[in-house]
Design a protein around this motif. Structure first.
Motif, PDB file in Angstrom:
ATOM      1  N   GLU A 105       0.843  -1.177   0.000  1.00 53.12           N
ATOM      2  CA  GLU A 105       0.000   0.000   0.000  1.00 53.12           C
ATOM      3  C   GLU A 105       0.883   1.233   0.000  1.00 53.12           C
ATOM      4  O   GLU A 105       1.717   1.407   0.880  1.00 53.12           O
ATOM      5  CB  GLU A 105      -0.912  -0.042   1.226  1.00 53.12           C
ATOM      6  N   CYS A 106       0.663   2.116  -0.965  1.00 54.41           N
ATOM      7  CA  CYS A 106       1.477   3.313  -1.067  1.00 54.41           C
ATOM      8  C   CYS A 106       0.595   4.488  -1.437  1.00 54.41           C
ATOM      9  O   CYS A 106      -0.517   4.319  -1.929  1.00 54.41           O
ATOM     10  CB  CYS A 106       2.593   3.135  -2.102  1.00 54.41           C
ATOM     11  N   GLY A 107       1.106   5.683  -1.197  1.00 59.07           N
ATOM     12  CA  GLY A 107       0.334   6.880  -1.520  1.00 59.07           C
ATOM     13  C   GLY A 107       0.679   8.006  -0.581  1.00 59.07           C
ATOM     14  O   GLY A 107       1.832   8.188  -0.188  1.00 59.07           O
ATOM     15  N   LEU A 108      -0.358   8.775  -0.199  1.00 56.85           N
ATOM     16  CA  LEU A 108      -0.173   9.942   0.668  1.00 56.85           C
ATOM     17  C   LEU A 108      -1.245   9.968   1.742  1.00 56.85           C
ATOM     18  O   LEU A 108      -2.403   9.635   1.476  1.00 56.85           O
ATOM     19  CB  LEU A 108      -0.252  11.238  -0.147  1.00 56.85           C
ATOM     20  N   ASP A 109      -0.849  10.378   2.950  1.00 57.56           N
ATOM     21  CA  ASP A 109      -1.804  10.537   4.045  1.00 57.56           C
ATOM     22  C   ASP A 109      -1.438  11.795   4.819  1.00 57.56           C
ATOM     23  O   ASP A 109      -0.530  11.795   5.652  1.00 57.56           O
ATOM     24  CB  ASP A 109      -1.781   9.309   4.964  1.00 57.56           C
ATOM     25  N   LEU A 140      -3.203   1.651  -3.876  1.00 54.53           N
ATOM     26  CA  LEU A 140      -3.047   3.057  -3.523  1.00 54.53           C
ATOM     27  C   LEU A 140      -3.865   3.485  -2.305  1.00 54.53           C
ATOM     28  O   LEU A 140      -5.021   3.082  -2.138  1.00 54.53           O
ATOM     29  CB  LEU A 140      -3.442   3.930  -4.712  1.00 54.53           C
ATOM     30  N   HIS A 141      -3.265   4.355  -1.509  1.00 48.32           N
ATOM     31  CA  HIS A 141      -3.898   4.947  -0.334  1.00 48.32           C
ATOM     32  C   HIS A 141      -3.836   6.464  -0.460  1.00 48.32           C
ATOM     33  O   HIS A 141      -2.790   7.022  -0.800  1.00 48.32           O
ATOM     34  CB  HIS A 141      -3.166   4.503   0.932  1.00 48.32           C
ATOM     35  N   ALA A 164      -7.538   2.441  -6.474  1.00 52.00           N
ATOM     36  CA  ALA A 164      -7.730   3.349  -5.350  1.00 52.00           C
ATOM     37  C   ALA A 164      -8.377   2.528  -4.241  1.00 52.00           C
ATOM     38  O   ALA A 164      -9.588   2.321  -4.220  1.00 52.00           O
ATOM     39  CB  ALA A 164      -8.608   4.522  -5.748  1.00 52.00           C
ATOM     40  N   HIS A 165      -7.536   2.024  -3.351  1.00 49.79           N
ATOM     41  CA  HIS A 165      -7.966   1.152  -2.265  1.00 49.79           C
ATOM     42  C   HIS A 165      -8.870   1.905  -1.292  1.00 49.79           C
ATOM     43  O   HIS A 165      -8.646   3.085  -1.001  1.00 49.79           O
ATOM     44  CB  HIS A 165      -6.704   0.631  -1.578  1.00 49.79           C
ATOM     45  N   CYS A 166      -9.921   1.214  -0.819  1.00 52.26           N
ATOM     46  CA  CYS A 166     -10.823   1.752   0.202  1.00 52.26           C
ATOM     47  C   CYS A 166     -11.332   3.139  -0.177  1.00 52.26           C
ATOM     48  O   CYS A 166     -11.212   4.103   0.573  1.00 52.26           O
ATOM     49  CB  CYS A 166     -10.125   1.786   1.559  1.00 52.26           C
ATOM     50  N   PHE A 167     -11.952   3.244  -1.351  1.00 52.22           N
ATOM     51  CA  PHE A 167     -12.452   4.540  -1.800  1.00 52.22           C
ATOM     52  C   PHE A 167     -13.632   4.981  -0.937  1.00 52.22           C
ATOM     53  O   PHE A 167     -14.602   4.241  -0.751  1.00 52.22           O
ATOM     54  CB  PHE A 167     -12.887   4.477  -3.265  1.00 52.22           C
ATOM     55  N   THR A 168     -13.552   6.204  -0.414  1.00 52.28           N
ATOM     56  CA  THR A 168     -14.630   6.757   0.413  1.00 52.28           C
ATOM     57  C   THR A 168     -14.982   8.179  -0.009  1.00 52.28           C
ATOM     58  O   THR A 168     -15.729   8.869   0.685  1.00 52.28           O
ATOM     59  CB  THR A 168     -14.230   6.773   1.898  1.00 52.28           C
ATOM     60  N   GLY A 169     -14.439   8.634  -1.134  1.00 52.64           N
ATOM     61  CA  GLY A 169     -14.547  10.038  -1.507  1.00 52.64           C
ATOM     62  C   GLY A 169     -15.855  10.424  -2.164  1.00 52.64           C
ATOM     63  O   GLY A 169     -16.796   9.633  -2.305  1.00 52.64           O
ATOM     64  N   ALA A 170     -15.885  11.674  -2.608  1.00 56.00           N
ATOM     65  CA  ALA A 170     -17.053  12.247  -3.271  1.00 56.00           C
ATOM     66  C   ALA A 170     -16.950  12.045  -4.779  1.00 56.00           C
ATOM     67  O   ALA A 170     -15.971  11.512  -5.300  1.00 56.00           O
ATOM     68  CB  ALA A 170     -17.157  13.734  -2.932  1.00 56.00           C
ATOM     69  N   ALA A 171     -17.974  12.500  -5.494  1.00 54.18           N
ATOM     70  CA  ALA A 171     -18.065  12.298  -6.942  1.00 54.18           C
ATOM     71  C   ALA A 171     -16.860  12.900  -7.670  1.00 54.18           C
ATOM     72  O   ALA A 171     -16.339  12.301  -8.619  1.00 54.18           O
ATOM     73  CB  ALA A 171     -19.357  12.901  -7.471  1.00 54.18           C
ATOM     74  N   GLU A 172     -16.399  14.062  -7.233  1.00 59.68           N
ATOM     75  CA  GLU A 172     -15.275  14.710  -7.911  1.00 59.68           C
ATOM     76  C   GLU A 172     -14.033  13.831  -7.860  1.00 59.68           C
ATOM     77  O   GLU A 172     -13.324  13.688  -8.871  1.00 59.68           O
ATOM     78  CB  GLU A 172     -14.992  16.059  -7.248  1.00 59.68           C
ATOM     79  N   GLN A 173     -13.757  13.255  -6.702  1.00 60.03           N
ATOM     80  CA  GLN A 173     -12.602  12.374  -6.585  1.00 60.03           C
ATOM     81  C   GLN A 173     -12.784  11.124  -7.431  1.00 60.03           C
ATOM     82  O   GLN A 173     -11.858  10.678  -8.106  1.00 60.03           O
ATOM     83  CB  GLN A 173     -12.386  11.985  -5.125  1.00 60.03           C
ATOM     84  N   LEU A 174     -13.981  10.551  -7.392  1.00 60.61           N
ATOM     85  CA  LEU A 174     -14.240   9.348  -8.179  1.00 60.61           C
ATOM     86  C   LEU A 174     -13.978   9.608  -9.656  1.00 60.61           C
ATOM     87  O   LEU A 174     -13.292   8.820 -10.331  1.00 60.61           O
ATOM     88  CB  LEU A 174     -15.678   8.884  -7.979  1.00 60.61           C
ATOM     89  N   HIS A 175     -14.509  10.689 -10.182  1.00 64.01           N
ATOM     90  CA  HIS A 175     -14.348  10.974 -11.596  1.00 64.01           C
ATOM     91  C   HIS A 175     -12.876  11.220 -11.953  1.00 64.01           C
ATOM     92  O   HIS A 175     -12.402  10.800 -13.014  1.00 64.01           O
ATOM     93  CB  HIS A 175     -15.199  12.177 -11.986  1.00 64.01           C
TER      94      HIS A 175
END
Length: 276
Positions: A105-109, A140-141, A164-175
């Protein structure tokens, strides 16, 4: 000894499921890890990808995958929380293993900032480059770092594929993620009426070939399980419950979703089919 009540077994009426994100090396599974794997299979979760978030955890995930060939697979990576501890040579050696199907798992937090942000960005760049070099996808995280996350992915555009692991975002992020070509990993967050209700409306917008299912156990136990387990620990046997929730949100049958999500996981991670 911890009290882990036995989850109900879901009949495998749908095609086999793949849990693409399970933290099976977590110490909460130490007393009954093999039973967890057995319950998953009885529930129709035939294969799992064990998440590696540190070098030690990635090595443990790899050991589990080798102990269960064809059933368990591993990721090898350094979570942004541990970015300052990245050992490039050790990670490359782990990631090259046949049983490792993704880098991460890699990315930014930026929510917790357990590692300095420059170190997080440097580790993220490195792992995207490693994935390109060995021809494996990225797991990805991202939390509270959307703009920098997108910018780094775009900088490496065309050189990676991933989820995009464990996606919890809004429509803008999804798109934005879909435009980048990412697959989308959905967890039991969608079963939480307090925090995850917005995800239901987004599910029809995710192409079937890019929708993956995961528990992220032992975290994110589906809030709407009935009866509620005595333990708050999540496990792969609950993946059919998550799948059923996603299927309802998409207006399709569980069998249809199981078939497409399993096919999508096989395509992204190169996971072979197994006999039931």
């Amino acid at each position: 000894m911890p009290d882990h009540s036995t989850p109900p077994v879901t009949p495998a009426a749908a095609p086999p499921l793949i849990d693409i994100g399970i933290n099976l090396t977590h110490d909460s599974y130490d007393d009954d890890r093999e039973a967890v794997i057995t319950r998953a299979r009885a529930a129709g979760v035939m294969q799992m990808v064990v998440t590696g978030a540190t070098l030690a955890g990635s090595a443990q995930a790899l050991s589990l995958a080798r102990a269960h060939p064809g059933r368990l697979f591993a990721t090898a990576g350094v979570h942004p929380h541990h970015a300052a501890d990245l050992d490039a040579a050790a990670l490359a050696e782990l990631a090259a293993s046949t049983e490792v199907v993704a880098v991460g798992e890699c990315g930014l937090d930026y929510f917790r900032d357990f590692s300095p942000r420059p170190a997080q960005r440097q580790a993220f760049h490195h792992q995207l480059e490693l994935a390109r070099r060995i021809g494996k996808p990225v797991f990805l995280h991202q939390r509270d770092a959307h703009d920098d996350f997108l910018a780094i992915l775009r900088e490496h555009a065309g050189e990676w594929r991933g989820v995009a692991h464990c996606f919890t975002g809004a429509a803008e992020q999804l798109h934005a993620y879909l435009q980048l070509g990412l697959a989308i990993g959905i967890t039991g967050w969608i079963c939480d009426e307090r925090r995850g209700a917005h995800l239901a409306a987004l599910m029809p917008q995710v192409p079937a070939a890019r929708l993956l299912l995961e528990t992220d156990g032992p975290y994110l136990l589906p809030r709407d399980l009935v009866p509620k387990p005595a333990s708050r620990r999540n496990e792969p046997a609950y993946l059919p419950h998550i799948a059923a929730t996603v299927a309802r949100a998409r207006g399709e049958t569980l069998a249809s979703l199981a078939h497409s999500s399993t096919a999508a996981a096989r395509a992204l991670f190169g996971i072979p089919a197994v006999c039931a």
